[in-house]
Scaffold this motif. Structure first.
Motif, PDB file in Angstrom:
ATOM      1  N   CYS A 111       0.832  -1.209   0.000  1.00 41.02           N
ATOM      2  CA  CYS A 111       0.000   0.000   0.000  1.00 41.02           C
ATOM      3  C   CYS A 111       0.865   1.256   0.000  1.00 41.02           C
ATOM      4  CB  CYS A 111      -0.936   0.009   1.206  1.00 41.02           C
ATOM      5  SG  CYS A 111      -2.352  -1.069   1.019  1.00 41.02           S
ATOM      6  N   GLY A 112       1.946   1.251   0.762  1.00 40.91           N
ATOM      7  CA  GLY A 112       2.843   2.405   0.778  1.00 40.91           C
ATOM      8  C   GLY A 112       3.500   2.638  -0.566  1.00 40.91           C
ATOM      9  N   ALA A 113       3.935   1.564  -1.211  1.00 44.60           N
ATOM     10  CA  ALA A 113       4.568   1.695  -2.522  1.00 44.60           C
ATOM     11  C   ALA A 113       3.573   2.198  -3.567  1.00 44.60           C
ATOM     12  CB  ALA A 113       5.158   0.354  -2.954  1.00 44.60           C
ATOM     13  N   MET A 114       2.361   1.669  -3.535  1.00 44.72           N
ATOM     14  CA  MET A 114       1.358   2.108  -4.507  1.00 44.72           C
ATOM     15  C   MET A 114       0.922   3.542  -4.248  1.00 44.72           C
ATOM     16  SD  MET A 114       1.180  -0.244  -6.686  1.00 44.72           S
ATOM     17  CE  MET A 114      -0.156   0.385  -7.656  1.00 44.72           C
ATOM     18  N   ALA A 115       0.846   3.944  -2.981  1.00 46.77           N
ATOM     19  CA  ALA A 115       0.519   5.338  -2.668  1.00 46.77           C
ATOM     20  C   ALA A 115       1.603   6.262  -3.206  1.00 46.77           C
ATOM     21  CB  ALA A 115       0.345   5.524  -1.164  1.00 46.77           C
ATOM     22  N   ALA A 116       2.864   5.850  -3.080  1.00 49.94           N
ATOM     23  CA  ALA A 116       3.961   6.658  -3.609  1.00 49.94           C
ATOM     24  C   ALA A 116       3.905   6.731  -5.134  1.00 49.94           C
ATOM     25  CB  ALA A 116       5.303   6.080  -3.160  1.00 49.94           C
ATOM     26  N   VAL A 117       3.557   5.628  -5.780  1.00 51.49           N
ATOM     27  CA  VAL A 117       3.450   5.617  -7.246  1.00 51.49           C
ATOM     28  C   VAL A 117       2.355   6.579  -7.706  1.00 51.49           C
ATOM     29  CG1 VAL A 117       2.686   4.188  -9.192  1.00 51.49           C
ATOM     30  CG2 VAL A 117       4.399   3.327  -7.616  1.00 51.49           C
ATOM     31  N   TYR A 118       1.209   6.554  -7.029  1.00 51.35           N
ATOM     32  CA  TYR A 118       0.117   7.438  -7.442  1.00 51.35           C
ATOM     33  C   TYR A 118       0.391   8.890  -7.072  1.00 51.35           C
ATOM     34  CZ  TYR A 118      -2.580   3.494  -9.009  1.00 51.35           C
ATOM     35  OH  TYR A 118      -3.008   2.401  -9.710  1.00 51.35           O
TER      36      TYR A 118
END
Length: 104
Positions: free
Chosen positions: A8-15
């Motif tokens: 979730c943290g990685a995907m939040a950073a990507v978005y």
């Protein structure tokens, strides 16, 4: 559950980066209509998805959070570049041990 939070943290950073890309495309694409439209799309989709995945980091041990997590994992299955991470995470998420973690 730890890997889900990392995911979730990685995907939040990507978005979040997608939002900044949209701002860049809108500012630099004033002469190119396609870049301008793509920039607006990135600016509209980036923040809500960053917030959705960011909330997945902090919410824990609620029965409805298991459903929220599976929706986020399945949402990333729409992109084949996320398959190596989201498929094993989905398999782990569907295990009875993980379901029992969220149903006290």
């Amino acid at each position: 559950v730890v890997w889900y939070k990392v995911f979730c943290g990685a995907m939040a950073a990507v978005y979040l980066l997608l939002t900044f890309l949209g701002i860049f495309l809108v500012s630099e694409g004033a002469h190119d209509e396609e870049a301008f439209i793509n920039g607006i799309f990135c600016m509209l989709m980036g923040p809500p998805l960053a917030i959705a995945f960011g909330l997945g980091i902090f919410w824990d041990e609620e029965p409805w959070h298991w459903i929220y997590g599976i929706v986020l994992i399945c949402f990333t299955l729409t992109s084949c570049c996320c398959f190596p991470v989201s498929i094993p995470l989905l398999i782990y998420w569907l295990k009875p041990e993980t379901k029992s973690y969220f149903n006290p």
